[in-house]
Design a protein around this motif. Structure first.
Motif, PDB file in Angstrom:
ATOM      1  N   ILE A  55       1.067  -1.117  -0.244  1.00 42.22           N
ATOM      2  CA  ILE A  55       0.001   0.104  -0.101  1.00 42.22           C
ATOM      3  C   ILE A  55       0.795   0.590   0.343  1.00 42.22           C
ATOM      4  CG2 ILE A  55      -2.245   1.701   1.347  1.00 42.22           C
ATOM      5  CD1 ILE A  55      -2.441  -1.954   0.259  1.00 42.22           C
ATOM      6  N   ALA A  56       0.637   1.883  -0.935  1.00 46.48           N
ATOM      7  CA  ALA A  56       1.638   3.658  -0.770  1.00 46.48           C
ATOM      8  C   ALA A  56      -0.125   4.093  -1.230  1.00 46.48           C
ATOM      9  CB  ALA A  56       1.814   3.652  -2.269  1.00 46.48           C
ATOM     10  N   PHE A  57       0.525   5.289  -0.489  1.00 47.01           N
ATOM     11  CA  PHE A  57      -0.627   6.789  -0.286  1.00 47.01           C
ATOM     12  C   PHE A  57      -0.827   7.864  -1.766  1.00 47.01           C
ATOM     13  CE2 PHE A  57      -0.742   4.487   3.226  1.00 47.01           C
ATOM     14  CZ  PHE A  57      -1.451   4.873   3.519  1.00 47.01           C
ATOM     15  N   ASP A  58      -1.603   8.647  -1.892  1.00 44.45           N
ATOM     16  CA  ASP A  58      -1.638   9.858  -2.586  1.00 44.45           C
ATOM     17  C   ASP A  58      -0.592  10.427  -1.893  1.00 44.45           C
ATOM     18  OD1 ASP A  58      -3.819   8.708  -3.490  1.00 44.45           O
ATOM     19  OD2 ASP A  58      -5.609  10.095  -2.740  1.00 44.45           O
ATOM     20  N   HIS A  59      -0.436  11.462  -2.737  1.00 41.20           N
ATOM     21  CA  HIS A  59       1.039  12.170  -3.190  1.00 41.20           C
ATOM     22  C   HIS A  59       2.586  11.960  -2.254  1.00 41.20           C
ATOM     23  CE1 HIS A  59      -2.573  15.144  -3.461  1.00 41.20           C
ATOM     24  NE2 HIS A  59      -3.111  14.220  -2.691  1.00 41.20           N
ATOM     25  N   GLY A  60       2.110  10.228  -2.576  1.00 41.20           N
ATOM     26  CA  GLY A  60       3.915   9.899  -1.598  1.00 41.20           C
ATOM     27  C   GLY A  60       5.024   9.805  -2.684  1.00 41.20           C
ATOM     28  N   TYR A  61       5.859   9.761  -2.714  1.00 43.71           N
ATOM     29  CA  TYR A  61       7.325   9.752  -3.314  1.00 43.71           C
ATOM     30  C   TYR A  61       8.377   9.308  -2.961  1.00 43.71           C
ATOM     31  CZ  TYR A  61      11.101  10.657  -6.609  1.00 43.71           C
ATOM     32  OH  TYR A  61      12.369  10.138  -7.208  1.00 43.71           O
ATOM     33  N   ALA A  73      -8.001  10.165  13.195  1.00 40.04           N
ATOM     34  CA  ALA A  73      -7.973   9.239  12.880  1.00 40.04           C
ATOM     35  C   ALA A  73      -9.395   9.180  11.267  1.00 40.04           C
ATOM     36  CB  ALA A  73      -8.743   8.842  14.249  1.00 40.04           C
ATOM     37  N   GLU A  74     -10.299   9.799  12.104  1.00 41.42           N
ATOM     38  CA  GLU A  74     -11.016   9.364  10.509  1.00 41.42           C
ATOM     39  C   GLU A  74     -10.608   9.357   9.161  1.00 41.42           C
ATOM     40  OE1 GLU A  74     -14.982  11.895  12.770  1.00 41.42           O
ATOM     41  OE2 GLU A  74     -12.853  13.059  11.475  1.00 41.42           O
ATOM     42  N   ALA A  75      -9.631  10.455   8.612  1.00 37.44           N
ATOM     43  CA  ALA A  75      -8.679  10.396   7.438  1.00 37.44           C
ATOM     44  C   ALA A  75      -7.980   8.868   7.324  1.00 37.44           C
ATOM     45  CB  ALA A  75      -7.496  11.318   7.272  1.00 37.44           C
ATOM     46  N   ALA A  76      -7.441   7.958   8.726  1.00 40.94           N
ATOM     47  CA  ALA A  76      -6.514   6.866   9.013  1.00 40.94           C
ATOM     48  C   ALA A  76      -8.093   5.439   8.571  1.00 40.94           C
ATOM     49  CB  ALA A  76      -6.335   6.492  10.078  1.00 40.94           C
ATOM     50  N   GLU A  77      -9.632   5.682   9.133  1.00 40.73           N
ATOM     51  CA  GLU A  77     -10.061   5.193   8.601  1.00 40.73           C
ATOM     52  C   GLU A  77     -10.676   4.747   7.241  1.00 40.73           C
ATOM     53  OE1 GLU A  77     -10.737   2.894  10.960  1.00 40.73           O
ATOM     54  OE2 GLU A  77      -9.880   3.942  12.529  1.00 40.73           O
ATOM     55  N   ARG A  78     -10.422   5.949   6.465  1.00 42.97           N
ATOM     56  CA  ARG A  78     -10.828   5.981   5.045  1.00 42.97           C
ATOM     57  C   ARG A  78      -9.798   5.412   4.084  1.00 42.97           C
ATOM     58  NH1 ARG A  78     -10.833  12.018   3.539  1.00 42.97           N
ATOM     59  NH2 ARG A  78      -8.573  11.984   3.686  1.00 42.97           N
ATOM     60  N   ALA A  79      -8.426   5.349   4.615  1.00 47.37           N
ATOM     61  CA  ALA A  79      -7.244   4.536   3.848  1.00 47.37           C
ATOM     62  C   ALA A  79      -7.958   3.242   4.827  1.00 47.37           C
ATOM     63  CB  ALA A  79      -5.815   5.336   4.252  1.00 47.37           C
ATOM     64  N   ILE A  80      -7.805   2.586   5.324  1.00 43.71           N
ATOM     65  CA  ILE A  80      -8.057   1.229   5.941  1.00 43.71           C
ATOM     66  C   ILE A  80      -9.407   0.770   5.106  1.00 43.71           C
ATOM     67  CG2 ILE A  80      -8.451  -0.376   7.833  1.00 43.71           C
ATOM     68  CD1 ILE A  80      -6.940   1.763   9.537  1.00 43.71           C
ATOM     69  N   SER A  81     -10.020   1.223   5.154  1.00 37.67           N
ATOM     70  CA  SER A  81     -11.391   1.057   4.794  1.00 37.67           C
ATOM     71  C   SER A  81     -10.856   0.619   3.068  1.00 37.67           C
ATOM     72  CB  SER A  81     -12.552   1.533   4.488  1.00 37.67           C
ATOM     73  OG  SER A  81     -12.892   2.041   3.547  1.00 37.67           O
ATOM     74  N   VAL A  82     -10.019   1.505   2.824  1.00 43.39           N
ATOM     75  CA  VAL A  82     -10.053   1.101   0.985  1.00 43.39           C
ATOM     76  C   VAL A  82      -8.806  -0.328   1.150  1.00 43.39           C
ATOM     77  CG1 VAL A  82      -8.544   1.468  -0.984  1.00 43.39           C
ATOM     78  CG2 VAL A  82      -9.674   3.362  -0.063  1.00 43.39           C
ATOM     79  N   ILE A  83      -7.716  -0.192   2.109  1.00 42.41           N
ATOM     80  CA  ILE A  83      -7.216  -1.558   2.109  1.00 42.41           C
ATOM     81  C   ILE A  83      -8.178  -2.702   2.147  1.00 42.41           C
ATOM     82  CG2 ILE A  83      -5.159  -2.498   3.883  1.00 42.41           C
ATOM     83  CD1 ILE A  83      -4.454   0.120   4.224  1.00 42.41           C
ATOM     84  N   ASP A  84      -9.503  -3.005   3.492  1.00 38.66           N
ATOM     85  CA  ASP A  84      -9.541  -3.431   3.859  1.00 38.66           C
ATOM     86  C   ASP A  84     -10.167  -4.172   2.172  1.00 38.66           C
ATOM     87  OD1 ASP A  84      -8.421  -4.770   6.281  1.00 38.66           O
ATOM     88  OD2 ASP A  84      -9.888  -3.308   7.184  1.00 38.66           O
ATOM     89  N   LYS A  85     -11.164  -3.382   1.864  1.00 40.07           N
ATOM     90  CA  LYS A  85     -12.162  -3.419   0.817  1.00 40.07           C
ATOM     91  C   LYS A  85     -11.749  -3.692  -0.667  1.00 40.07           C
ATOM     92  CE  LYS A  85     -15.767  -2.993   3.155  1.00 40.07           C
ATOM     93  NZ  LYS A  85     -14.749  -2.284   4.135  1.00 40.07           N
ATOM     94  N   GLN A  86     -10.104  -3.459  -0.820  1.00 41.79           N
ATOM     95  CA  GLN A  86      -9.412  -3.371  -2.402  1.00 41.79           C
ATOM     96  C   GLN A  86      -8.738  -4.823  -2.082  1.00 41.79           C
ATOM     97  OE1 GLN A  86      -9.332   0.346  -4.022  1.00 41.79           O
ATOM     98  NE2 GLN A  86     -10.975   1.185  -3.548  1.00 41.79           N
ATOM     99  N   VAL A  87      -7.999  -4.670  -1.197  1.00 40.23           N
ATOM    100  CA  VAL A  87      -7.073  -5.151  -1.042  1.00 40.23           C
ATOM    101  C   VAL A  87      -6.955  -7.274  -0.433  1.00 40.23           C
ATOM    102  CG1 VAL A  87      -3.957  -5.305  -1.143  1.00 40.23           C
ATOM    103  CG2 VAL A  87      -5.413  -3.041  -1.020  1.00 40.23           C
ATOM    104  N   GLY A  88      -7.246  -6.033   1.168  1.00 37.27           N
ATOM    105  CA  GLY A  88      -7.704  -7.319   1.749  1.00 37.27           C
ATOM    106  C   GLY A  88      -6.141  -7.367   2.836  1.00 37.27           C
TER     107      GLY A  88
END
Ligand code: PLZ
Length: 465
Positions: free
Chosen positions: A155-161, A207-222
């Motif tokens: 997992i990498a992030f938006d705006h990451g380098y 914390a909410e922004a982290a949950e938003r990212a975690i949801s993407v990981i859980d749902k799209q990757v596992g």
């Protein structure tokens, strides 16, 4: 902070001095040769050719002395040709220059690993391995995480380098200039949303922004497929984005619970830059693996992965390496740089730089409506420029103001996904009078660009240089 006693003797005069226009005639001559000899794909920010550098200045071949707000992209935090770095390198090159650590080892490599294990966040048992660049460090961190977890997704992030090699291009978010036309990219890389306080559609906690990212990981990757999560604690090339408080700790907790290796890429933020030895320290985050480079070795090519022994040692013997990784000269430079950082309290100096810069930039923000946001930590500070009254990115303004600074002898860099961020990374040994003079040049550049009236719209740029 004005004292740069360790740089005395070897350091050029700590003054800004303009003898010619910038770039001057000698630099322009060399630029012509550069154009005829060097591949066009290698860009240039400020085409003055360097004669010497040290403390807070870069002296060019025309005798101009420029104030350095870039540190060669966050590398020479201890200053150019820092005395302890030079002494260590001189001593080392006189004894031997290379054996290959995998063939016949030497003490310097071990000493750098010991220092990394001691200085990086967390008191757990650690091991380190050395490489030649930041990209190579990130590549190896991913290899280690995959070997240790027997999982593949990263997992990498938006705006990451994270670099320009094939795997790290895939991890890097921005297409142009880093990835455009260079695909296909490495598979099994997934991108999660970042916490970007200035650009959230509505206020959202860390914390909410982290949950938003975690949801993407859980749902799209596992989580069970995910080897590692790679994140810069403050996005560097992405525009010095400081995530909302609580974002990084929540992600680190999630990774621990899910058996995902949390990799902090501290290549730009590490080694005192942000006013802590590592940016993770600001929120007490302890990464499983940490990648370092840049500020580690005072300008010599060195990168490292440091982390939990059980992860680092999960790789089979012979699985990590490279001909030059942890070259003895680069290790000697790193030991000199680390001694400088510790003995001169460069962590404290970085904090002081932030204390001078942030209020000055906030004052500029109050006067110029093109300044949308001022942010950063320690000596890693940025301004994000917008169209007045909106959050619309204004890359033309960032370019024009950087160019105006260059013309006045201030090395200023831009960054950001939208190219609209002015970023400042002075050497941590920058004397305070130069820091203030540099800020004055920046102030003039803003005044020249849009006028100092809070209501005045920014002046359109006829010819963006
Ligand atoms: N990770 C967080 O900042 C390098 C890139 C300059 P290398 N950043 C400067 C450019 O345009 O190439 C960087 C970084 C973070 C990884 C890297 C990559 O480090 O030493 O450039 O490979």
């Amino acid at each position: 902070m004005t004292d740069i006693s360790t740089a005395e003797g070897s350091s050029p005069l700590q003054e800004r001095r303009l003898r010619t226009e910038v770039p001057g005639p000698r630099s322009r001559e060399l630029l012509t040769r550069r154009t005829a000899a060097v591949a066009a794909g290698v860009g240039v920010t400020l085409p003055v050719f360097v004669a010497e550098a040290g403390g807070g200045v870069i002296v060019d071949v025309d005798g101009n002395s420029l104030i350095d707000f870039g540190s060669g992209i966050a590398v020479v935090s201890v200053g150019n040709s820092a005395p302890r770095v030079v002494a260590g390198v001189r001593e080392q090159v006189g004894r031997f220059t290379h054996t290959c650590f995998m063939v016949t080892p030497y003490e310097g490599y071990v000493a750098v690993c010991e220092a990394l294990n001691r200085l990086t966040p967390g008191t757990h048992d650690k091991r380190s391995a050395l490489f030649n660049s930041g990209s190579e460090a990130v590549e190896n961190a991913v290899k280690i995480a995959r070997a240790a977890t027997r999982r593949q997704a990263v997992i990498a992030f938006d705006h990451g380098y994270h670099g320009r090699t094939n795997l790290t291009m895939a991890l890097t978010a921005k297409s142009k200039p880093y990835k455009h036309s260079f695909g296909p990219f490495a598979p099994e890389i997934y991108r999660a949303p970042l916490s970007y306080p200035f650009r959230e559609p509505a206020p959202i906690s860390g914390a909410e922004a982290a949950e938003r990212a975690i949801s993407v990981i859980d749902k799209q990757v596992g989580a069970e497929n995910t080897a590692a999560l790679v994140i810069e604690p403050i996005q560097g090339e992405g525009g010095f984005i400081v995530p909302a408080e609580g974002f990084l700790p929540r992600l680190a907790d999630y990774c621990r619970e899910a058996g995902i290796v949390f990799i902090a890429d501290e290549i730009q933020t590490g080694f005192a830059r942000t006013g802590a030895m590592f940016a993770c320290d600001h929120e007490g985050v302890v990464p499983d693996l940490i990648t370092t480079a840049k500020g580690i070795a005072g300008g010599f090519p060195l990168g490292a992965v440091t982390g939990r022994t059980e992860l680092m040692d999960a790789v089979h013997v012979g699985g990590l390496g490279g001909t030059y990784g942890g070259n003895p000269v680069a290790c000697a430079a790193a030991l000199g740089a680390i001694a400088t950082i510790e003995e001169e309290d460069l962590v404290g100096r970085a904090r002081n730089i932030g204390e001078v810069m942030l209020p000055a930039l906030r004052e500029l923000q109050a006067r110029h409506r093109i300044v949308g946001d001022v942010r950063g930590r320690g000596a890693m500070i940025a301004m994000e420029l917008v169209t007045p009254g909106t959050r619309e990115p204004n890359p033309d303004a960032a370019q024009a103001i950087a160019k105006a600074c260059h013309a006045q002898g201030l090395v200023a860099l831009t960054a950001g996904t939208y190219g609209n961020v002015l970023r400042f990374l002075p050497p941590l040994v920058m004397p305070e009078h130069l820091l203030k003079e540099g800020l004055g040049i920046l102030e003039d550049a803003f005044a020249g660009f849009g006028g100092a009236q809070p209501q005045a719209p920014s002046r359109p740029i006829a010819t963006p240089a």
